[in-house]
Design a protein around this motif. Structure first.
Motif, PDB file in Angstrom:
ATOM      1  N   PHE A 130    -133.734  -4.632 -30.019  1.00 57.26           N
ATOM      2  CA  PHE A 130    -134.700  -5.322 -29.152  1.00 57.26           C
ATOM      3  C   PHE A 130    -135.298  -6.506 -29.894  1.00 57.26           C
ATOM      4  CE2 PHE A 130    -139.059  -4.927 -26.917  1.00 57.26           C
ATOM      5  CZ  PHE A 130    -138.631  -5.712 -25.854  1.00 57.26           C
ATOM      6  N   CYS A 131    -135.350  -7.655 -29.238  1.00 63.90           N
ATOM      7  CA  CYS A 131    -135.980  -8.838 -29.829  1.00 63.90           C
ATOM      8  C   CYS A 131    -136.596  -9.681 -28.726  1.00 63.90           C
ATOM      9  CB  CYS A 131    -134.968  -9.665 -30.606  1.00 63.90           C
ATOM     10  SG  CYS A 131    -135.705 -11.174 -31.303  1.00 63.90           S
ATOM     11  N   GLY A 132    -137.877  -9.975 -28.862  1.00 65.79           N
ATOM     12  CA  GLY A 132    -138.585 -10.737 -27.840  1.00 65.79           C
ATOM     13  C   GLY A 132    -138.356 -12.232 -27.918  1.00 65.79           C
ATOM     14  N   HIS A 133    -138.541 -12.810 -29.113  1.00 64.84           N
ATOM     15  CA  HIS A 133    -138.494 -14.277 -29.185  1.00 64.84           C
ATOM     16  C   HIS A 133    -137.084 -14.813 -28.957  1.00 64.84           C
ATOM     17  CE1 HIS A 133    -136.967 -13.994 -33.356  1.00 64.84           C
ATOM     18  NE2 HIS A 133    -136.708 -15.285 -33.267  1.00 64.84           N
ATOM     19  N   ALA A 134    -136.043 -14.068 -29.385  1.00 64.66           N
ATOM     20  CA  ALA A 134    -134.678 -14.532 -29.133  1.00 64.66           C
ATOM     21  C   ALA A 134    -134.289 -14.367 -27.662  1.00 64.66           C
ATOM     22  CB  ALA A 134    -133.697 -13.790 -30.037  1.00 64.66           C
ATOM     23  N   THR A 135    -134.951 -13.436 -26.952  1.00 61.75           N
ATOM     24  CA  THR A 135    -134.739 -13.328 -25.504  1.00 61.75           C
ATOM     25  C   THR A 135    -135.375 -14.511 -24.796  1.00 61.75           C
ATOM     26  OG1 THR A 135    -134.770 -10.914 -25.698  1.00 61.75           O
ATOM     27  CG2 THR A 135    -135.042 -11.836 -23.493  1.00 61.75           C
ATOM     28  N   LEU A 136    -136.582 -14.878 -25.219  1.00 63.25           N
ATOM     29  CA  LEU A 136    -137.229 -16.074 -24.665  1.00 63.25           C
ATOM     30  C   LEU A 136    -136.377 -17.309 -24.938  1.00 63.25           C
ATOM     31  CD1 LEU A 136    -139.626 -17.607 -23.403  1.00 63.25           C
ATOM     32  CD2 LEU A 136    -140.711 -17.589 -25.663  1.00 63.25           C
ATOM     33  N   ILE A 196    -132.123  -3.119 -18.999  1.00 60.68           N
ATOM     34  CA  ILE A 196    -132.126  -4.406 -18.302  1.00 60.68           C
ATOM     35  C   ILE A 196    -133.476  -5.093 -18.524  1.00 60.68           C
ATOM     36  CG2 ILE A 196    -131.988  -5.564 -16.065  1.00 60.68           C
ATOM     37  CD1 ILE A 196    -130.147  -3.312 -15.131  1.00 60.68           C
ATOM     38  N   LEU A 197    -133.419  -6.319 -19.043  1.00 58.52           N
ATOM     39  CA  LEU A 197    -134.600  -7.148 -19.235  1.00 58.52           C
ATOM     40  C   LEU A 197    -134.448  -8.377 -18.350  1.00 58.52           C
ATOM     41  CD1 LEU A 197    -134.671  -7.054 -23.150  1.00 58.52           C
ATOM     42  CD2 LEU A 197    -135.745  -5.440 -21.577  1.00 58.52           C
ATOM     43  N   THR A 198    -135.572  -8.929 -17.893  1.00 57.49           N
ATOM     44  CA  THR A 198    -135.498 -10.109 -17.030  1.00 57.49           C
ATOM     45  C   THR A 198    -136.418 -11.211 -17.521  1.00 57.49           C
ATOM     46  OG1 THR A 198    -137.216  -9.309 -15.513  1.00 57.49           O
ATOM     47  CG2 THR A 198    -134.932  -8.702 -15.011  1.00 57.49           C
ATOM     48  N   ALA A 199    -136.133 -12.417 -17.069  1.00 62.66           N
ATOM     49  CA  ALA A 199    -136.952 -13.589 -17.376  1.00 62.66           C
ATOM     50  C   ALA A 199    -137.008 -14.483 -16.151  1.00 62.66           C
ATOM     51  CB  ALA A 199    -136.372 -14.358 -18.564  1.00 62.66           C
ATOM     52  N   LEU A 221    -141.294 -12.886 -19.500  1.00 59.85           N
ATOM     53  CA  LEU A 221    -140.337 -11.850 -19.843  1.00 59.85           C
ATOM     54  C   LEU A 221    -140.858 -10.500 -19.375  1.00 59.85           C
ATOM     55  CD1 LEU A 221    -139.790 -12.999 -23.538  1.00 59.85           C
ATOM     56  CD2 LEU A 221    -138.382 -13.625 -21.568  1.00 59.85           C
ATOM     57  N   ASN A 222    -139.996  -9.703 -18.786  1.00 57.23           N
ATOM     58  CA  ASN A 222    -140.357  -8.370 -18.300  1.00 57.23           C
ATOM     59  C   ASN A 222    -139.747  -7.331 -19.240  1.00 57.23           C
ATOM     60  OD1 ASN A 222    -140.623  -5.937 -16.948  1.00 57.23           O
ATOM     61  ND2 ASN A 222    -140.070  -6.756 -14.950  1.00 57.23           N
TER      62      ASN A 222
END
Length: 287
Positions: free
Chosen positions: A96-102, A128-131, A140-141
């Motif tokens: 899991f990584c937040g900033h690389a998903t953004l 499943i993650l969404t933006a 980001l969800n």
């Protein structure tokens, strides 16, 4: 007599090189570097983003992440209903990584892979993650990850400060300290942190500045990141924690690393919505 300047010659060589690339003699992989959770270049948290034209093996992706030498490099593969997303630190793949998903969502929108009115769907190790794009940035969800109170022997000594609270979710520890200055001036013993049974240590306090509600720093030497500049995933723990302490579900956070970054945090049931901005600083081709 015909003559060209050095600048013209340089441009001509660059064009010819591109012709060779496009002609199929050398096939390159495009990689972006994006500063996440900031509106300014050279702030926030840098991430690599590569949108692949075909599946690549794990060793190749790990080698590229090591070469990029950023806290995370994201690899995206297009699917009918979204993108498969994987994250690699310089030393290993993570869940899991937040900033690389953004950063990934930013590149998808910026390059026009999907319309800005659409929601991006990512298929990841964490589900499943969404933006989607909102007025104040990309939202980001993510899943909420509330911590449970625990005592971790050696954590206070490794951080070099007195701790008001320690909590745990999976292998991420959250430690509250007395004030914002303590968070800012913290100089942890990274060797001692490395010996603790944790992939990351989040240190936090309430903010003394009205511009945001709480501050934090994040250390993860166990995965090759001594200090992460701005950690989206950490706010999946921090959001529920400060919601409980401050009695509010919408919060503004600031990660007080050297680069720094702002994150909007909204806690809704078992989800955390993180909002941030991103800036593309580099676009290159891996040969």
């Amino acid at each position: 007599m015909f003559s060209v300047s050095f600048e013209e010659m340089f441009l001509l060589e660059a064009i010819m090189y591109k012709v060779i690339l496009w002609g199929g003699f050398i096939m390159g992989v495009e990689i972006f570097q994006v500063d996440a959770f900031t509106k300014e270049p050279f702030k926030g948290n840098p991430a690599g983003v590569s949108i692949l034209d075909r599946e690549r093996d794990d060793t190749w992706m790990q080698n590229v992440a090591c070469e990029m030498n950023l806290s995370e490099t994201a690899f995206l593969t297009r699917r009918k209903d979204g993108f498969e997303l994987r994250w690699f630190t310089p030393t290993r793949e993570i869940d899991f990584c937040g900033h690389a998903t953004l950063a990934s969502a930013h590149i998808i929108y910026e390059t026009g892979l999907i319309d800005k009115e659409q929601t991006v769907q990512f298929f990841t190790r964490s589900g499943i993650l969404t933006a989607c794009i909102k007025d104040n940035g990309i939202e980001l969800n993510f899943p909420a990850k509330p911590v449970q109170k625990v005592d971790l022997l050696g954590l206070s000594d490794a951080l070099g400060v007195k701790l008001l609270y320690t909590g745990l979710n999976a292998d991420m520890y959250l430690a509250e300290v007395s004030d914002e200055d303590t968070v800012k001036t913290l100089k942890p013993d990274l060797e001692k942190l490395l010996r603790l049974p944790a992939s990351g240590i989040i240190v936090t306090s309430a903010s003394s500045i009205g511009k945001y509600d709480f501050v934090s720093r994040c250390f993860a030497p166990a995965v090759g990141i001594n200090e992460d500049p701005v950690t989206g995933s950490a706010h999946c723990l921090l959001g529920p924690y400060w919601q409980g302490k401050l009695g509010k579900s919408e919060l503004t956070a600031y990660q007080v690393s050297k680069r720094g970054g702002y994150i909007g945090v909204k806690v809704v049931s078992d989800r955390v919505f993180l909002t941030g901005n991103a800036v593309t600083v580099m676009r290159c081709e891996l040969l």
